[in-house]
Write a protein that holds these residues in place. Structure first.
Motif, PDB file in Angstrom:
ATOM      1  N   ARG A  43      -2.541  -8.576  11.423  1.00 21.28           N
ATOM      2  CA  ARG A  43      -2.465  -8.440  10.597  1.00 21.28           C
ATOM      3  C   ARG A  43      -3.316  -6.995  10.985  1.00 21.28           C
ATOM      4  O   ARG A  43      -4.420  -6.432  11.637  1.00 21.28           O
ATOM      5  N   ASP A  44      -2.048  -5.822   9.885  1.00 18.63           N
ATOM      6  CA  ASP A  44      -2.955  -4.303  10.530  1.00 18.63           C
ATOM      7  C   ASP A  44      -2.917  -3.802   9.614  1.00 18.63           C
ATOM      8  O   ASP A  44      -2.722  -4.169   8.068  1.00 18.63           O
ATOM      9  N   THR A  45      -3.407  -1.855   9.766  1.00 17.81           N
ATOM     10  CA  THR A  45      -3.939  -1.396   8.045  1.00 17.81           C
ATOM     11  C   THR A  45      -3.097   0.053   8.894  1.00 17.81           C
ATOM     12  O   THR A  45      -3.000   0.466   9.706  1.00 17.81           O
ATOM     13  N   LEU A  46      -2.782   0.697   8.034  1.00 17.19           N
ATOM     14  CA  LEU A  46      -2.060   1.952   7.674  1.00 17.19           C
ATOM     15  C   LEU A  46      -2.257   2.866   6.853  1.00 17.19           C
ATOM     16  O   LEU A  46      -2.824   2.358   5.646  1.00 17.19           O
ATOM     17  N   GLU A  47      -3.039   3.822   7.389  1.00 17.92           N
ATOM     18  CA  GLU A  47      -3.958   4.868   6.597  1.00 17.92           C
ATOM     19  C   GLU A  47      -3.424   6.084   6.319  1.00 17.92           C
ATOM     20  O   GLU A  47      -3.475   6.989   7.033  1.00 17.92           O
ATOM     21  N   GLN A  62      -4.825   4.568 -14.142  1.00 20.74           N
ATOM     22  CA  GLN A  62      -5.049   6.027 -13.012  1.00 20.74           C
ATOM     23  C   GLN A  62      -6.749   6.340 -13.241  1.00 20.74           C
ATOM     24  O   GLN A  62      -7.804   5.990 -14.092  1.00 20.74           O
ATOM     25  N   THR A  63      -6.618   6.813 -11.805  1.00 24.84           N
ATOM     26  CA  THR A  63      -8.003   7.035 -11.495  1.00 24.84           C
ATOM     27  C   THR A  63      -9.026   8.292 -12.046  1.00 24.84           C
ATOM     28  O   THR A  63      -8.603   8.734 -12.523  1.00 24.84           O
ATOM     29  N   LEU A  64     -10.371   7.317 -11.779  1.00 21.23           N
ATOM     30  CA  LEU A  64     -11.230   8.853 -12.218  1.00 21.23           C
ATOM     31  C   LEU A  64     -11.823   9.638 -11.829  1.00 21.23           C
ATOM     32  O   LEU A  64     -11.966  10.287 -12.416  1.00 21.23           O
ATOM     33  N   SER A  65     -11.677   9.642 -10.167  1.00 21.60           N
ATOM     34  CA  SER A  65     -11.596  10.127  -9.226  1.00 21.60           C
ATOM     35  C   SER A  65     -10.447  10.873  -8.447  1.00 21.60           C
ATOM     36  O   SER A  65      -9.856  10.062  -8.958  1.00 21.60           O
ATOM     37  N   ARG A  66     -10.891  11.523  -7.938  1.00 22.44           N
ATOM     38  CA  ARG A  66      -9.327  11.619  -7.157  1.00 22.44           C
ATOM     39  C   ARG A  66      -9.148  11.250  -5.872  1.00 22.44           C
ATOM     40  O   ARG A  66     -10.305  11.159  -4.952  1.00 22.44           O
ATOM     41  N   VAL A  67      -8.190  10.810  -5.838  1.00 21.33           N
ATOM     42  CA  VAL A  67      -7.901   9.827  -4.698  1.00 21.33           C
ATOM     43  C   VAL A  67      -7.660  11.613  -3.119  1.00 21.33           C
ATOM     44  O   VAL A  67      -6.315  12.141  -2.983  1.00 21.33           O
ATOM     45  N   VAL A  68      -7.536  10.801  -2.582  1.00 25.45           N
ATOM     46  CA  VAL A  68      -6.710  11.492  -1.032  1.00 25.45           C
ATOM     47  C   VAL A  68      -6.504  11.015  -0.288  1.00 25.45           C
ATOM     48  O   VAL A  68      -5.648  11.579   1.035  1.00 25.45           O
ATOM     49  N   LYS A  69      -7.054   9.192  -0.097  1.00 29.39           N
ATOM     50  CA  LYS A  69      -6.194   8.370   1.138  1.00 29.39           C
ATOM     51  C   LYS A  69      -5.465   6.911   0.321  1.00 29.39           C
ATOM     52  O   LYS A  69      -6.420   6.682  -0.842  1.00 29.39           O
ATOM     53  N   VAL A  70      -4.893   6.542   0.829  1.00 26.25           N
ATOM     54  CA  VAL A  70      -3.690   5.173   0.612  1.00 26.25           C
ATOM     55  C   VAL A  70      -4.573   4.663   1.731  1.00 26.25           C
ATOM     56  O   VAL A  70      -3.835   4.634   3.272  1.00 26.25           O
ATOM     57  N   ARG A  71      -4.828   3.091   1.993  1.00 19.76           N
ATOM     58  CA  ARG A  71      -4.463   2.346   3.060  1.00 19.76           C
ATOM     59  C   ARG A  71      -4.077   0.932   2.807  1.00 19.76           C
ATOM     60  O   ARG A  71      -4.506   0.590   1.760  1.00 19.76           O
ATOM     61  N   ILE A  72      -3.410   0.520   3.453  1.00 22.70           N
ATOM     62  CA  ILE A  72      -2.081  -0.219   3.270  1.00 22.70           C
ATOM     63  C   ILE A  72      -2.312  -1.933   3.831  1.00 22.70           C
ATOM     64  O   ILE A  72      -2.721  -0.794   5.665  1.00 22.70           O
ATOM     65  N   THR A  73      -2.690  -3.061   4.152  1.00 16.17           N
ATOM     66  CA  THR A  73      -3.075  -3.423   4.570  1.00 16.17           C
ATOM     67  C   THR A  73      -1.636  -4.352   5.350  1.00 16.17           C
ATOM     68  O   THR A  73      -0.857  -4.954   3.767  1.00 16.17           O
ATOM     69  N   ILE A  74      -1.267  -4.545   6.158  1.00 14.26           N
ATOM     70  CA  ILE A  74      -0.152  -5.166   6.653  1.00 14.26           C
ATOM     71  C   ILE A  74      -0.693  -6.964   6.378  1.00 14.26           C
ATOM     72  O   ILE A  74      -1.128  -6.873   8.272  1.00 14.26           O
ATOM     73  N   ASP A  75      -0.226  -7.474   6.342  1.00 15.26           N
ATOM     74  CA  ASP A  75      -0.590  -9.399   7.082  1.00 15.26           C
ATOM     75  C   ASP A  75       0.775 -10.040   7.075  1.00 15.26           C
ATOM     76  O   ASP A  75       1.778 -10.886   6.867  1.00 15.26           O
ATOM     77  N   GLN A  76       0.964 -10.043   8.167  1.00 16.79           N
ATOM     78  CA  GLN A  76       2.167 -11.097   8.811  1.00 16.79           C
ATOM     79  C   GLN A  76       1.893 -12.287  10.489  1.00 16.79           C
ATOM     80  O   GLN A  76       2.619 -12.900  10.960  1.00 16.79           O
ATOM     81  N   ARG A  77       0.679 -13.061   9.491  1.00 13.83           N
ATOM     82  CA  ARG A  77       0.376 -13.505  10.186  1.00 13.83           C
ATOM     83  C   ARG A  77       1.061 -15.129   9.957  1.00 13.83           C
ATOM     84  O   ARG A  77       0.899 -16.318  10.966  1.00 13.83           O
ATOM     85  N   GLY A  78       2.305 -15.017   9.142  1.00 13.81           N
ATOM     86  CA  GLY A  78       2.950 -16.381   8.804  1.00 13.81           C
ATOM     87  C   GLY A  78       3.749 -16.347   9.205  1.00 13.81           C
ATOM     88  O   GLY A  78       4.416 -17.613   9.544  1.00 13.81           O
ATOM     89  N   GLY A  79       4.226 -15.634  10.257  1.00 21.61           N
ATOM     90  CA  GLY A  79       5.451 -15.818  11.161  1.00 21.61           C
ATOM     91  C   GLY A  79       5.566 -13.832  12.214  1.00 21.61           C
ATOM     92  O   GLY A  79       4.815 -13.656  12.447  1.00 21.61           O
ATOM     93  N   THR A  80       6.918 -13.797  12.365  1.00 22.72           N
ATOM     94  CA  THR A  80       6.924 -13.035  13.804  1.00 22.72           C
ATOM     95  C   THR A  80       7.917 -12.262  12.851  1.00 22.72           C
ATOM     96  O   THR A  80       9.454 -12.609  13.034  1.00 22.72           O
ATOM     97  N   TYR A  81       7.620 -11.149  11.832  1.00 25.44           N
ATOM     98  CA  TYR A  81       8.513 -10.697  11.113  1.00 25.44           C
ATOM     99  C   TYR A  81       8.856  -8.675  11.625  1.00 25.44           C
ATOM    100  O   TYR A  81      10.107  -8.483  11.912  1.00 25.44           O
ATOM    101  N   TRP A  82       8.032  -8.140  12.568  1.00 24.58           N
ATOM    102  CA  TRP A  82       7.566  -6.612  12.676  1.00 24.58           C
ATOM    103  C   TRP A  82       8.488  -6.141  12.061  1.00 24.58           C
ATOM    104  O   TRP A  82       9.891  -5.784  11.650  1.00 24.58           O
ATOM    105  N   SER A  83       7.318  -6.389  10.579  1.00 24.35           N
ATOM    106  CA  SER A  83       7.705  -5.093   9.207  1.00 24.35           C
ATOM    107  C   SER A  83       7.354  -3.909   9.651  1.00 24.35           C
ATOM    108  O   SER A  83       6.746  -3.516  10.254  1.00 24.35           O
TER     109      SER A  83
END
Length: 682
Positions: A587-591, A650-671
């Motif tokens: 399980r990994d995150t990309l910011e 639409q957000t009420l405040s201004r967004v500067v970053k996006v954080r994405i979580t990838i969950d590959q714990r159900g197998g071996t896929y290398w997304s």
């Protein structure tokens, strides 16, 4: 006793927190030509310690002979056999003991952690000024007091002798000094040692934090309502300190921060989500009625109670007042200023009203430089009694004419350019407040038609909100007596409203309908069925990530930089030009960071290999607040490559970053992720 304490204040720097501590060691021993005969010492070689002194504030307890007196002054405990011993100006034959204690955390904050834990480190702090005062200090001897590490040293001067002891207690660092005249010290040192060995510690009583009497509290925030309703701050519930008495004019910052002028506390400052950030101006403002914000963040407030305008820095620091009541051209009428606006070159425009010789109300617009220098006064026609004003970028003035139910547009010189409204239906545009957006559209907080948006030519474009039923409290999106309006960033419109004990600020997104007539009127208002406003595509900014980090990556090639910019992997394939996690079953995150803050409404995740394992997406705004926008069940997608589109309110405040979580714990896929597009209003 007080005389000896006063003579010791010269070594105040020797103390940590008390203003004057350790009596008797703070000045060089006084030289005397012929000291008066001293009475015999009262101490015995085999002392009987049958009394006890406990000081809760210091967390210490001492035993001493019966009949001794003690007093705590400025955080210092002083012990002696009699009151006369305490009152001496120099050490005498009797033993005098002084003790102070400082919480370990405060010692660490001022002198470092070592001084709060090691008696040697703290002894250096405690002994330097004693030596400068004319005493000599012997080498230290390590001792233990009640199991706590301590150091002891002899003090010697021409007028006094004694010992200094530093003890590192469980929660405090303690200094103890025992003194007498040199001839008596050999005998008194025995008693001092016995009293010192009786020293015990107990937990310090936490000092309660005083509760400010008039601290502003977070008002209630309502987030559920009809279409277009965003949120409402305030109402008639909650604690008194969490309620507006009368919310009035408002201003916003580019990041969506909201400033509300309110007559009881001055200016309330809110985050775009309704969270209270601060208040200011309660002491400087008698009756805040309106507020404007300059491009530098400075704020000007119409102080109706002082017939003046107040100037504040962006952080709420008061700068100055200017203006007064009177008949001079640069003075306000007795009921002004209530409304102000920001014009070209950040000049301040103020609506003024006063009575003429016949007793009729005469209105005018006064113009000032930001420093308060008077520029001019534009007298208005006698048929105008505007409730509010706003100024565009070239100096045209727009007036909300509540009695005539119209919007009057004036040239910079005050000449009339246009009037919008239906003379046969004056209630349709009768408004308590007015504002403009960057495109020149006009926004009105009306009394009977809700919140109305007009094009620059006066055509109704959109609206939202309805009048509250007479005699009842306004529901979400309803208004009783709207008193302020401001168009915020992200096409959010804020409206203040008051009715008796009810006072609130509501955020809306206006609704549009193609069937609205070009001439506002009650029939058009009732027949239209509002639909959500669609933000034109040309207003939206599409941007790609400019920086990226990840919890892991498959070295050396599949690093987070592969997600920067537009997609560059053709088709469905494994590519080192994209990002991939270090392991295919974790399980990994990309910011991702973006160059231009936006009020985000959607994003697209481009996945070029083994797509479908995005489990969470979070947005991060300029204040660091995290906004969850997507949760999914990760599984291998049959579509590859996959452009996964995620839309949200639409957000009420201004967004500067996006954080994405990838969950590959159900197998071996290398997304793999190739790019992420963020879409929103800049």
């Amino acid at each position: 006793m007080h005389r000896i304490l006063r003579t010791l204040c010269a070594v105040a720097a020797f103390l940590i927190l008390s203003a004057c501590s350790l009596p008797g060691v703070g000045q060089p021993p006084a030289a005397t030509l012929a000291p008066p005969p001293s009475p015999e010492p009262t101490a015995a070689l085999a002392p009987d310690l049958d009394a006890e002194t406990l000081v809760e504030a210091l967390g210490v307890r001492l035993s001493h002979p019966q009949g001794w007196v003690s007093e705590v002054i400025s955080g210092t405990l002083v012990l002696a056999p009699s009151a006369s011993s305490l009152d001496r100006t120099s050490p005498g034959p009797d033993l005098l003991i002084t003790l102070d204690a400082t919480p370990s955390e405060q010692v660490a904050a001022q002198y470092g952690r070592e001084a709060s834990q090691n008696p040697e480190a703290f002894f250096e702090v405690s002994s330097a000024l004693i030596q400068q005062s004319g005493y000599t200090i012997s080498p230290t001897t390590p001792i233990t007091i009640t199991g706590q590490p301590a150091l002891l040293a002899d003090l010697q001067g021409t007028g006094g002798s004694g010992q200094l002891v530093v003890v590192v207690g469980p929660q405090q660092v303690v200094r103890v000094v025992g003194q007498s005249d040199p001839a008596s010290w050999a005998q008194q040192s025995v008693l001092f040692q016995a009293i010192l060995e009786s020293l015990t510690f107990f937990p310090l009583t936490p000092t309660p934090t005083p509760t400010p009497v008039n601290l502003a509290l977070q008002p209630d925030v309502l987030r559920e309502g009809p279409a277009g309703f965003v949120l409402r701050i305030g109402g008639n519930g909650g604690e008194r300190n969490a309620r507006f008495m009368s919310a009035r004019g408002m201003a916003t910052a580019p990041d969506g921060t909201l400033y509300v002028a309110e007559n009881s506390r001055g200016i309330w400052v809110f985050a775009p989500d309704g969270s209270l950030l601060s208040t200011f101006g309660a002491e400087e403002l008698l009756d805040a009625y309106d507020v404007v914000r300059t491009s530098t963040g400075d704020l000007f407030v119409a102080d109706y109670g002082r017939n003046a305008i107040a100037h504040f820095h962006a952080d709420g620091t008061f700068i100055a007042h200017w203006g007064s009541a009177g008949e001079a051209p640069d003075q306000f009428g007795l009921s002004s200023p209530q409304r102000i606006a920001l014009g070209p070159e950040e000049q301040i425009y103020a609506l003024d009203s006063r009575s003429n010789a016949e007793g009729d109300a005469i209105s005018s617009v006064m113009i000032f430089q930001p420093d308060g220098t008077f520029v001019t006064r534009l007298n208005l026609p006698s048929d105008l009694a505007p409730s509010d004003l706003v100024v565009d970028s070239v100096g045209n003035i727009y007036l909300a004419e509540s009695f005539g139910g119209s919007v009057v547009k004036l040239a910079p010189d005050g000449s009339e350019l246009a009037r919008f409204g239906d003379p046969a239906a004056t209630l349709s545009l009768a408004a308590g407040s007015i504002d403009l957006d960057a495109g020149g559209d006009i926004y009105l907080a009306t009394y009977s038609a809700g919140i109305v948006r007009l094009s620059p030519s006066g055509v109704t474009v959109s609206r939202n909100g309805t009048p509250a039923t007479s005699g009842s409290l306004p529901g979400p999106g309803e208004f009783s007596l709207p008193n302020g309006i401001v168009v915020g960033p992200g096409e959010v419109v804020w409206v203040s409203d008051n009715s008796g004990e009810y006072s609130a600020v509501t955020a809306l997104r206006l609704q549009g309908d193609a069937a609205l007539s070009s001439t506002p009127g009650p029939e058009a208002e009732q027949s239209a069925t509002p639909e959500p406003t669609v933000v034109p595509e040309e207003k939206l900014l599409h941007q790609w990530a400019s920086a990226a980090t990840a919890s892991s990556f498959y070295a050396p090639d599949y690093d987070p930089e592969g997600v920067l910019g537009a997609p560059d992997v053709a088709g469905c394939q494994d590519s080192p030009a994209a990002w991939a996690s270090a392991a295919p079953d974790g399980r990994d995150t990309l910011e991702l960071s973006y160059a231009t803050p936006v009020f985000a409404s959607s994003l697209v995740i481009y996945q070029n290999s083994q797509p479908g394992f995005v489990s969470h997406v979070e947005l991060i705004d300029e204040r660091g607040e995290v906004i969850p926008v997507y949760t999914g069940s990760p599984s291998l997608s049959v579509t590859c490559p996959l452009a996964q589109s995620i839309t949200f309110t639409q957000t009420l405040s201004r967004v500067v970053k996006v954080r994405i979580t990838i969950d590959q714990r159900g197998g071996t896929y290398w997304s793999e992720i190739d790019a992420v597009e963020l879409i929103g209003l800049p």
